[in-house]
Each structure stands twice: as C-alpha cells, then as structure tokens.
Design an enzyme around this catalytic site. Structure first.
Site, PDB file in Angstrom:
ATOM      1  N   ARG A  58      37.089  55.151  -3.147  1.00  0.00           N
ATOM      2  CA  ARG A  58      35.819  55.105  -4.049  1.00  0.00           C
ATOM      3  C   ARG A  58      34.661  55.690  -3.232  1.00  0.00           C
ATOM      4  O   ARG A  58      34.417  55.285  -2.137  1.00  0.00           O
ATOM      5  CB  ARG A  58      35.537  53.610  -4.377  1.00  0.00           C
ATOM      6  CG  ARG A  58      34.361  53.478  -5.428  1.00  0.00           C
ATOM      7  CD  ARG A  58      33.960  52.114  -5.890  1.00  0.00           C
ATOM      8  NE  ARG A  58      34.831  51.844  -7.013  1.00  0.00           N
ATOM      9  CZ  ARG A  58      34.660  50.940  -7.731  1.00  0.00           C
ATOM     10  NH1 ARG A  58      33.585  50.111  -7.680  1.00  0.00           N
ATOM     11  NH2 ARG A  58      35.359  50.695  -8.867  1.00  0.00           N
TER      12      ARG A  58
ATOM     13  N   HIS B  43      37.037  57.704 -13.503  1.00  0.00           N
ATOM     14  CA  HIS B  43      37.606  56.275 -12.972  1.00  0.00           C
ATOM     15  C   HIS B  43      38.792  56.391 -13.857  1.00  0.00           C
ATOM     16  O   HIS B  43      38.864  55.459 -14.687  1.00  0.00           O
ATOM     17  CB  HIS B  43      36.558  55.476 -13.646  1.00  0.00           C
ATOM     18  CG  HIS B  43      36.757  54.023 -12.950  1.00  0.00           C
ATOM     19  ND1 HIS B  43      37.663  53.710 -12.115  1.00  0.00           N
ATOM     20  CD2 HIS B  43      35.897  52.951 -13.133  1.00  0.00           C
ATOM     21  CE1 HIS B  43      37.616  52.469 -11.694  1.00  0.00           C
ATOM     22  NE2 HIS B  43      36.380  52.003 -12.083  1.00  0.00           N
TER      23      HIS B  43
ATOM     24  N   GLN C  50      40.582  52.659 -14.179  1.00  0.00           N
ATOM     25  CA  GLN C  50      40.129  51.991 -14.995  1.00  0.00           C
ATOM     26  C   GLN C  50      40.564  52.190 -16.444  1.00  0.00           C
ATOM     27  O   GLN C  50      40.811  51.322 -17.293  1.00  0.00           O
ATOM     28  CB  GLN C  50      38.445  51.950 -15.165  1.00  0.00           C
ATOM     29  CG  GLN C  50      37.820  51.217 -16.077  1.00  0.00           C
ATOM     30  CD  GLN C  50      37.751  49.607 -15.853  1.00  0.00           C
ATOM     31  OE1 GLN C  50      37.452  49.309 -14.914  1.00  0.00           O
ATOM     32  NE2 GLN C  50      38.409  48.904 -16.820  1.00  0.00           N
TER      33      GLN C  50
ATOM     34  N   ASP D 160      29.288  51.623 -21.463  1.00  0.00           N
ATOM     35  CA  ASP D 160      29.376  51.233 -19.762  1.00  0.00           C
ATOM     36  C   ASP D 160      27.686  51.388 -19.573  1.00  0.00           C
ATOM     37  O   ASP D 160      26.840  51.668 -20.568  1.00  0.00           O
ATOM     38  CB  ASP D 160      29.788  52.461 -19.062  1.00  0.00           C
ATOM     39  CG  ASP D 160      30.069  52.285 -17.642  1.00  0.00           C
ATOM     40  OD1 ASP D 160      29.949  51.190 -17.203  1.00  0.00           O
ATOM     41  OD2 ASP D 160      30.596  53.338 -16.962  1.00  0.00           O
TER      42      ASP D 160
ATOM     43  N   CYS E 156      34.317  48.070 -18.917  1.00  0.00           N
ATOM     44  CA  CYS E 156      34.821  48.135 -17.516  1.00  0.00           C
ATOM     45  C   CYS E 156      34.148  47.050 -16.502  1.00  0.00           C
ATOM     46  O   CYS E 156      34.936  46.718 -15.713  1.00  0.00           O
ATOM     47  CB  CYS E 156      34.846  49.412 -16.963  1.00  0.00           C
ATOM     48  SG  CYS E 156      33.032  50.081 -16.901  1.00  0.00           S
TER      49      CYS E 156
ATOM     50  N   ARG F 242      43.738  46.000 -14.876  1.00  0.00           N
ATOM     51  CA  ARG F 242      43.519  46.750 -13.513  1.00  0.00           C
ATOM     52  C   ARG F 242      44.470  46.505 -12.674  1.00  0.00           C
ATOM     53  O   ARG F 242      45.418  47.193 -12.138  1.00  0.00           O
ATOM     54  CB  ARG F 242      42.090  46.303 -12.819  1.00  0.00           C
ATOM     55  CG  ARG F 242      40.720  46.540 -13.913  1.00  0.00           C
ATOM     56  CD  ARG F 242      40.715  48.182 -13.839  1.00  0.00           C
ATOM     57  NE  ARG F 242      40.642  48.930 -12.632  1.00  0.00           N
ATOM     58  CZ  ARG F 242      39.478  49.261 -11.839  1.00  0.00           C
ATOM     59  NH1 ARG F 242      38.560  48.689 -12.353  1.00  0.00           N
ATOM     60  NH2 ARG F 242      39.600  49.701 -10.759  1.00  0.00           N
TER      61      ARG F 242
HETATM   62  N1  NVA Z   1      29.757  54.081 -14.371  1.00  0.00           N
HETATM   63  C1  NVA Z   1      29.672  52.797 -13.521  1.00  0.00           C
HETATM   64  C2  NVA Z   1      31.371  52.218 -13.677  1.00  0.00           C
HETATM   65  C3  NVA Z   1      31.324  51.126 -12.689  1.00  0.00           C
HETATM   66  C4  NVA Z   1      32.677  50.562 -12.913  1.00  0.00           C
HETATM   67  C5  NVA Z   1      29.453  53.293 -12.279  1.00  0.00           C
HETATM   68  O1  NVA Z   1      29.787  54.374 -11.720  1.00  0.00           O
HETATM   69  O2  NVA Z   1      28.407  52.739 -11.589  1.00  0.00           O
HETATM   70  N1   CP Z   2      35.152  48.070 -13.302  1.00  0.00           N
HETATM   71  C1   CP Z   2      35.236  48.411 -12.128  1.00  0.00           C
HETATM   72  O1   CP Z   2      35.748  49.372 -11.429  1.00  0.00           O
HETATM   73  O2   CP Z   2      34.606  47.248 -11.350  1.00  0.00           O
HETATM   74  P1   CP Z   2      34.332  47.357  -9.749  1.00  0.00           P
HETATM   75  O3   CP Z   2      33.013  48.115  -9.622  1.00  0.00           O
HETATM   76  O4   CP Z   2      33.916  45.689  -9.472  1.00  0.00           O
HETATM   77  O5   CP Z   2      35.524  47.584  -8.937  1.00  0.00           O
END
Ligand code: NVA
Ligand code: CP
Length: 301
Positions: A102, A129, A132, A220, A260, A288
C-alpha cells in the site's frame, strides 16, 4: 495472472474467475473445510499508509491459506530512508513468496513487479484499489445474483476507488455512471478505457443524473490519505456529492449502497443511509478477506 497491479491489466474472465474462487473459499471457510493452498508461504505486507481492513484481512487470509503474513511498516524498512524500490524488490524476492504493498505512487508498485521475481499485489495506491473493488463486485453478485447488465453509480471524488470501480464494473458487463465535480474527474487512462465502452459509461456533474435507475451506489471520502491538508477546501468543493435519502429515491427500488470505509457520516454519506445499508456495507468489508485469499491463491500458488 502473475501480479495484481491494477484491474486494467485483467480481462473480464480473469476478474470473474477470481470472484468464483472467492465464493468457493468463503463457502469452505464457513463450512469448516480447510484450504491450505499456500502452505508454508510467506507474504510481506508493506504499508506506507494507514490501514485497518487491508492489513487485518491480508494477514488473516494468508494464515487461513496455510501461510504466514509479515507486516512491514515503511517507517521501519530501509525503503522509508530512501533505499531504492528496485533494490528492495530484488532483496525481498530472495526471502518472500509474495508482496502486498500500500503506497502513494502506482509507479512504485509497477517497479516492484519489474525488478522483483515474486508476485506483487496492490493494496491501494493513489491511482487504484483493485482488492477493494474485487470485494465490491463479489458483494454485488452475492446480493443481486449477477453483475452483467446492472447499473453501478459512483458519487464523489474521481479518486483511486472511482478508477477501480469504473474498470471493474465495465469489465464485468455493468453499466457505470459517475458524478463528480469537473475538476475532480477520474484518471485519464481510466476515462480512455471507459470511452471504449461507449454508452456503458457516463460521466456527469449531476448526482441525480448518475443515480437514476442505479442498482448499486458507491461513494468514498472527499479527502483521501495524503490529502489531509486539503480537507477543508475539499469539503467546500464536494458539498452535495452525498448519498442521502433524496438521492436514493432516484435509484432503482432495491438499490444497494456500498462504501469501502472508513466512512465520514454527514459528508459523503448520511448516517441514516449508512445505517439502513450497514448489513451490505459490512458484507463488503468481510468480502475483502475472501477476495484477497482468491488473489493470493491465484498469484502465489
Ligand atoms: N480513497 C480512499 C480509500 C481508502 C480505503 C483513500 O485513498 O484514502
Ligand atoms: N477500505 C480499505 O482499504 O480500508 P483500510 O484503509 O482500513 O485498509
């Protein structure tokens, strides 16, 4: 399938294959049927951003597959002090059987895959993502029985989630409509892909237009990880890009709501709508685990 870097790399058949395996692994887990498909294998999990769901579901998932998960915070790795990704990839390939990462820049994930010799799984970048959205598609299919022909709507920022939903939805035969402010549209490469799908894709600034007749509506956060400094300004831009009771009235009668998570009640979704659809939102979070086990079992076997 060697890696999961982005859904653009997969065919619709490959996505559906992952969803079928995810359904099977979920069934086996619920019925106490062991499935040690990755016995003795180790997954390294590099995090440059926070996570609850991704971290816990990957670590639990690899354990249930008979393997071992290793949490690697970039604060503690040399990569966090500037060691090149190219070198990190080649070193970790000598120890591990797969890497989940990540991070911010999609190029970092692609570089890991280019220089390493083990499978790389994208656990979220600023661009996409994919894990997800595999869970999201799995959840829609569980609730609706099919994906083909359904209308997916996304409301809000044209961010990593929007990018992956557009690609995942279109590749599995869904119609996709997106409503976002003109200056916050999805990534150009994704829009180019969507343009190739003709009338299956629509982009508008109007939430009502996008939501009309939708079978599932997504949203989101208005400010993603790394955009905390812009949160105030973004609240002003995105005001109105919200899933609420009035918007759902424009959708199909049994419309699902997906998020998500983490969710900001009162911003992209009202508390009322969130709680009314909590069961399917937490199914989505659970999936997930199953979807990522399917990914790991496919690329790390
Ligand atoms: N768009 C959000 C998704 C989190 C799972 C982010 O990147 O923070
Ligand atoms: N939706 C998602 O990816 O959650 P986290 O940021 O908690 O991993």
């Amino acid at each position: 399938m060697k890696h999961l870097l982005k859904l653009l790399d997969l065919t619709g058949e490959e996505i559906l294959g992952l969803l079928n395996l995810a359904d099977q692994l979920k069934y086996e887990l619920k019925h106490g049927i062991a499935h040690p498909l990755l016995q003795g294998k180790t997954l390294g999990m590099i995090f440059r951003k926070s996570s609850t769901r991704t971290r816990v579901s990957f670590e639990t998932g690899i354990y249930q597959l008979g393997g071992h998960g290793m949490f690697l915070s970039s604060n503690d790795l040399q990569i966090g002090r500037g060691e090149p990704v190219e070198d990190t990839a080649r070193v970790l390939s000598r120890y591990l059987d797969g890497i989940m990462i990540r991070t911010f820049d999609q190029a970092e994930v692609e570089t890991l895959a280019e220089y390493g010799s083990i499978p790389i799984i994208n656990g979220l970048t600023d661009f996409c993502h994919p894990c997800q959205v595999l869970a999201d598609l799995m959840t829609i299919r569980e609730h609706k029985g099919v994906l083909q022909g359904l209308k997916m709507c996304y409301i809000g920022d044209g961010n990593n989630m929007a990018n992956s939903l557009i690609v995942g939805g279109l590749k599995t035969g869904m119609k996709v409509s997106v409503a976002c402010p003109a200056a916050y549209t999805p990534n150009r490469e994704v829009l180019d892909f969507a343009a190739g799908c003709g009338a299956m894709f629509t982009l508008t600034e109007s939430c009502e237009e996008a939501a009309a007749g939708a079978d599932v509506i997504f949203t989101d956060v208005w400010a993603s990880m790394g955009q905390e400094g812009e949160a105030e300004q973004r609240r002003a831009v995105f005001k109105g890009y919200q899933i609420n009771r009035e918007l759902l009235a424009a959708a199909a009668p049994e419309c699902m709501v997906q998020h998500c998570l983490p969710a900001h009640r009162g911003e992209e979704i009202t508390a009322e709508v969130f709680e009314a659809h909590a069961a399917e939102i937490f199914d989505e979070a659970e999936n997930r685990l199953h979807a990522q086990k399917a990914v790991m079992a496919t690329v790390m076997k």
